[in-house]
Design a protein around this motif. Sequence first.
Motif, mmCIF file in Angstrom:
data_model
loop_
_atom_site.group_PDB
_atom_site.id
_atom_site.type_symbol
_atom_site.label_atom_id
_atom_site.label_comp_id
_atom_site.label_asym_id
_atom_site.label_seq_id
_atom_site.Cartn_x
_atom_site.Cartn_y
_atom_site.Cartn_z
ATOM 1 N N LEU A 27 0.849 -1.191 0.000
ATOM 2 C CA LEU A 27 0.000 0.000 0.000
ATOM 3 C C LEU A 27 0.883 1.239 0.000
ATOM 4 O O LEU A 27 1.712 1.407 0.892
ATOM 5 C CB LEU A 27 -0.871 0.036 1.259
ATOM 6 N N GLU A 28 0.714 2.078 -0.977
ATOM 7 C CA GLU A 28 1.469 3.340 -1.025
ATOM 8 C C GLU A 28 0.485 4.502 -0.965
ATOM 9 O O GLU A 28 -0.384 4.658 -1.824
ATOM 10 C CB GLU A 28 2.317 3.398 -2.308
ATOM 11 N N ARG A 29 0.621 5.309 0.078
ATOM 12 C CA ARG A 29 -0.274 6.453 0.265
ATOM 13 C C ARG A 29 -0.100 7.488 -0.855
ATOM 14 O O ARG A 29 -1.064 8.148 -1.260
ATOM 15 C CB ARG A 29 0.053 7.079 1.631
ATOM 16 N N GLY A 37 8.510 7.448 -0.609
ATOM 17 C CA GLY A 37 8.743 8.104 0.678
ATOM 18 C C GLY A 37 10.068 8.825 0.762
ATOM 19 O O GLY A 37 10.600 9.326 -0.242
ATOM 20 N N ASN A 38 10.615 8.866 1.963
ATOM 21 C CA ASN A 38 11.904 9.519 2.173
ATOM 22 C C ASN A 38 13.002 8.844 1.362
ATOM 23 O O ASN A 38 13.965 9.491 0.951
ATOM 24 C CB ASN A 38 12.276 9.443 3.659
ATOM 25 N N SER A 39 12.853 7.543 1.156
ATOM 26 C CA SER A 39 13.913 6.818 0.439
ATOM 27 C C SER A 39 14.196 7.443 -0.921
ATOM 28 O O SER A 39 15.341 7.489 -1.370
ATOM 29 C CB SER A 39 13.524 5.344 0.265
ATOM 30 N N ALA A 40 13.139 7.949 -1.567
ATOM 31 C CA ALA A 40 13.317 8.538 -2.897
ATOM 32 C C ALA A 40 14.096 9.850 -2.835
ATOM 33 O O ALA A 40 14.672 10.287 -3.828
ATOM 34 C CB ALA A 40 11.954 8.751 -3.549
ATOM 35 N N PHE A 233 4.398 12.528 3.137
ATOM 36 C CA PHE A 233 3.420 11.486 3.471
ATOM 37 C C PHE A 233 3.735 10.758 4.784
ATOM 38 O O PHE A 233 2.924 9.956 5.246
ATOM 39 C CB PHE A 233 3.321 10.471 2.320
ATOM 40 N N ASN A 234 4.907 11.000 5.359
ATOM 41 C CA ASN A 234 5.277 10.289 6.596
ATOM 42 C C ASN A 234 4.759 11.064 7.799
ATOM 43 O O ASN A 234 5.462 11.880 8.392
ATOM 44 C CB ASN A 234 6.798 10.113 6.686
ATOM 45 N N THR A 235 3.507 10.796 8.157
ATOM 46 C CA THR A 235 2.872 11.546 9.247
ATOM 47 C C THR A 235 2.635 10.670 10.478
ATOM 48 O O THR A 235 1.801 11.002 11.319
ATOM 49 C CB THR A 235 1.548 12.158 8.766
ATOM 50 N N GLY A 236 3.314 9.556 10.552
ATOM 51 C CA GLY A 236 3.224 8.712 11.751
ATOM 52 C C GLY A 236 2.068 7.736 11.753
ATOM 53 O O GLY A 236 1.752 7.143 12.794
ATOM 54 N N ASP A 237 1.438 7.536 10.596
ATOM 55 C CA ASP A 237 0.253 6.659 10.559
ATOM 56 C C ASP A 237 0.549 5.259 11.094
ATOM 57 O O ASP A 237 -0.225 4.708 11.887
ATOM 58 C CB ASP A 237 -0.276 6.514 9.126
ATOM 59 N N GLY A 238 1.631 4.677 10.626
ATOM 60 C CA GLY A 238 1.937 3.296 11.025
ATOM 61 C C GLY A 238 2.199 3.204 12.520
ATOM 62 O O GLY A 238 1.796 2.239 13.181
HETATM 63 C C1 LIG Z 1 16.819 14.395 1.852
HETATM 64 C C2 LIG Z 1 17.112 13.111 2.575
HETATM 65 C C3 LIG Z 1 18.329 12.471 2.363
HETATM 66 C C4 LIG Z 1 18.606 11.289 3.034
HETATM 67 N N1 LIG Z 1 19.767 10.636 2.728
HETATM 68 C C5 LIG Z 1 19.994 9.425 3.282
HETATM 69 C C6 LIG Z 1 21.097 8.639 2.872
HETATM 70 O O1 LIG Z 1 21.845 8.982 1.940
HETATM 71 N N2 LIG Z 1 21.304 7.458 3.514
HETATM 72 C C7 LIG Z 1 20.465 6.985 4.490
HETATM 73 O O2 LIG Z 1 20.699 5.923 5.033
HETATM 74 N N3 LIG Z 1 19.386 7.699 4.849
HETATM 75 C C8 LIG Z 1 19.119 8.883 4.269
HETATM 76 N N4 LIG Z 1 18.002 9.571 4.624
HETATM 77 C C9 LIG Z 1 17.098 8.942 5.616
HETATM 78 C C10 LIG Z 1 16.273 7.881 4.883
HETATM 79 O O3 LIG Z 1 15.468 8.547 3.954
HETATM 80 C C11 LIG Z 1 15.376 7.068 5.760
HETATM 81 O O4 LIG Z 1 16.071 6.543 6.843
HETATM 82 C C12 LIG Z 1 14.807 5.889 4.960
HETATM 83 O O5 LIG Z 1 14.522 6.243 3.646
HETATM 84 C C13 LIG Z 1 13.545 5.402 5.591
HETATM 85 O O6 LIG Z 1 13.018 4.389 4.781
HETATM 86 P P1 LIG Z 1 11.610 3.807 5.095
HETATM 87 O O7 LIG Z 1 11.348 2.808 4.044
HETATM 88 O O8 LIG Z 1 11.488 3.428 6.504
HETATM 89 O O9 LIG Z 1 10.600 5.057 4.917
HETATM 90 P P2 LIG Z 1 10.196 5.834 3.597
HETATM 91 O O10 LIG Z 1 11.166 5.642 2.521
HETATM 92 O O11 LIG Z 1 9.895 7.226 4.020
HETATM 93 O O12 LIG Z 1 8.869 5.123 3.145
HETATM 94 C C14 LIG Z 1 7.663 5.295 3.851
HETATM 95 C C15 LIG Z 1 6.542 4.943 2.896
HETATM 96 O O13 LIG Z 1 5.305 4.861 3.579
HETATM 97 C C16 LIG Z 1 4.310 5.555 2.827
HETATM 98 N N5 LIG Z 1 3.222 5.853 3.770
HETATM 99 C C17 LIG Z 1 3.192 6.716 4.811
HETATM 100 N N6 LIG Z 1 2.014 6.620 5.458
HETATM 101 C C18 LIG Z 1 1.288 5.667 4.822
HETATM 102 C C19 LIG Z 1 0.006 5.121 5.020
HETATM 103 N N7 LIG Z 1 -0.808 5.520 6.019
HETATM 104 N N8 LIG Z 1 -0.445 4.163 4.163
HETATM 105 C C20 LIG Z 1 0.339 3.734 3.113
HETATM 106 N N9 LIG Z 1 1.578 4.234 2.888
HETATM 107 C C21 LIG Z 1 2.046 5.179 3.748
HETATM 108 C C22 LIG Z 1 5.076 6.703 2.241
HETATM 109 O O14 LIG Z 1 4.394 7.305 1.175
HETATM 110 C C23 LIG Z 1 6.337 5.981 1.797
HETATM 111 O O15 LIG Z 1 6.137 5.283 0.608
HETATM 112 C C24 LIG Z 1 17.684 10.752 3.965
HETATM 113 C C25 LIG Z 1 16.458 11.386 4.155
HETATM 114 C C26 LIG Z 1 16.166 12.551 3.460
HETATM 115 C C27 LIG Z 1 14.822 13.193 3.675
#
Ligand SMILES: Cc1cc2nc3c(=O)[nH]c(=O)nc-3n(C[C@H](O)[C@H](O)[C@H](O)COP(=O)(O)OP(=O)(O)OC[C@H]3O[C@@H](n4cnc5c(N)ncnc54)[C@H](O)[C@@H]3O)c2cc1C
Length: 485
Positions: A27-29, A37-40, A233-238
């Motif tokens: 599921l992608e919000r 998300g932040n990963s992009a 989109f990362n507003t703490g929902d999970g």
């Molecule tokens: C500008 C920037 C640069 C960074 N550079 C690095 C780096 O080089 N190396 C590194 O290790 N870390 C880096 N970070 C930190 C890194 O982004 C995070 O630690 C990592 O991407 C988190 O991955 P994640 O999959 O947990 O979350 P995310 O990648 O944020 O994914 C969360 C997903 O959940 C989705 N979502 C949210 N709420 C809901 C919902 N209710 N229902 C369905 N989907 C939902 C979002 O849309 C998104 O797809 C950086 C962060 C930023 C902002």
Amino acid sequence: MVIVGAGNAAMCAALSAREQGASVTVLERAPENQKGGNSAFTGAAFRVAYNGVADLLEVVPDLTTAEQENSDFGEYTQSQYFDDLARLSQYRMDAELGEILVSDSLDTLVWMRRYGVRFVPIYGRQAFKVDGRFHFWGGLTVEVSGGGRGLVDSLHAAAGRQGIEILYGARAISLVMDGQTTTGVKVIKDGHFLTLEADAVILASGGFHANAEWRARYLGENWDLAKVRGSRFNTGDGIRMALDVGAQPYGHWSGCHAVAYDRNAPEFGELDLLGQQKNGFPFGIMVNARGERFFDEGADFRNYTYSKLGKAILEQPGGIAWQVFDQRVAHLLSDEYRIRQITRVEAATLEELAAKLEDVDSTGFLRTVAHFNASVRDTVAFNPNVKDGRSTDGLETPKSNWANPLDTPPFIAFGVACGITFTFGGLRIDSDSRVLTPEGDLIRNLYAAGELVGGLYYVSYPGGAGLMSGSVFGRRAGAHAARGC
Ligand SMILES: Cc1cc2nc3c(=O)[nH]c(=O)nc-3n(C[C@H](O)[C@H](O)[C@H](O)COP(=O)(O)OP(=O)(O)OC[C@H]3O[C@@H](n4cnc5c(N)ncnc54)[C@H](O)[C@@H]3O)c2cc1C
């Protein structure tokens, strides 16, 4: 199985679950064009433990002989990695999670490579050329080709090849439970409520950095004013969904990763506008509105200090600062200082520069620079590759390394504010990424991975650990959940 989120942690969980034969819905919000998300948004740097170039070759097999000859990759052992995590967390880190992150790191990158993620050395940001050879520093050596988007695109392409379904614009809102067992997720998509049944649910929906109300509530005063670097989109929902069914809040809830960020940047990150962070501060000085320094710019390599700088700036009058450099060091600044959307001033003299530093007391600034310049221990040689010990002497706020007098015009300065990257507080998981209650019981069939896991980072954070932990615990979550399904 349902996975909430479509960033790095979620997609690693999805691929790992599929590998074990599970049928997976993600599921992608966000809409598809803002997926990931932040990963992009990341530079896609991964902090991985390696014992020399032989280990690196497993992750970067296309490293050429010339690159190997021209580069000193050094090593970054598991114990160095663990020590960095422990030290930066002020020894509060959950040691079991830290140990897993470190020991799984290399193998997990090798696994990701098999799914088409291409890793390359970070020549641009983590190495300086000395005597014709690149020297890597800061424990951070590899990144994904194509940055965060390259990472997300590779993982999504692999998911497509594996038959993993992704629903876009689908926001998970609550968990469906049968007692203490998770049986599904409620979702809102295109204005309609749906209930998806699931043998297991993996929460990988990031932290709460994009939720201004939670920022003020948990991080404290004025954090609602911080600019958001990454996904809106990362507003703490999970996190909320899990807490609602009895999960344990864990980790540093008033802590976050926040950096120096262009003071005129938009309120939320935009994928087409990267480079708003300003991490070259170890080579210059930073002043606040009073014209005073407030941070030891050279305390350590920036990888170990940048994530707490945003907070220090937010705490200054007006929540702003200026980073100031001269031509001795301007060539050491990375591309983020050369983008068009930047708050930058330049002047031939310090007096002229003082007048151009908006919101800064000129007299205070000139006094600060005079004291700073006089305090530099210039008997020690400047060397950006090591903590050179070229410090200031006698200042209330010292600069511990890389101190140079500001004396070579033109002078350049960059206006910065606090940019929040992600939050540290989250859920408690066990070694298989299963979500725990405060009593230490399992919430059956509920897993968590990535940014919303608490207990790894307190106070500060070593760059590159965020993606690595999402991959390690996402992969574990997917494998374990699939075996149980
Ligand atoms: C500008 C920037 C640069 C960074 N550079 C690095 C780096 O080089 N190396 C590194 O290790 N870390 C880096 N970070 C930190 C890194 O982004 C995070 O630690 C990592 O991407 C988190 O991955 P994640 O999959 O947990 O979350 P995310 O990648 O944020 O994914 C969360 C997903 O959940 C989705 N979502 C949210 N709420 C809901 C919902 N209710 N229902 C369905 N989907 C939902 C979002 O849309 C998104 O797809 C950086 C962060 C930023 C902002």
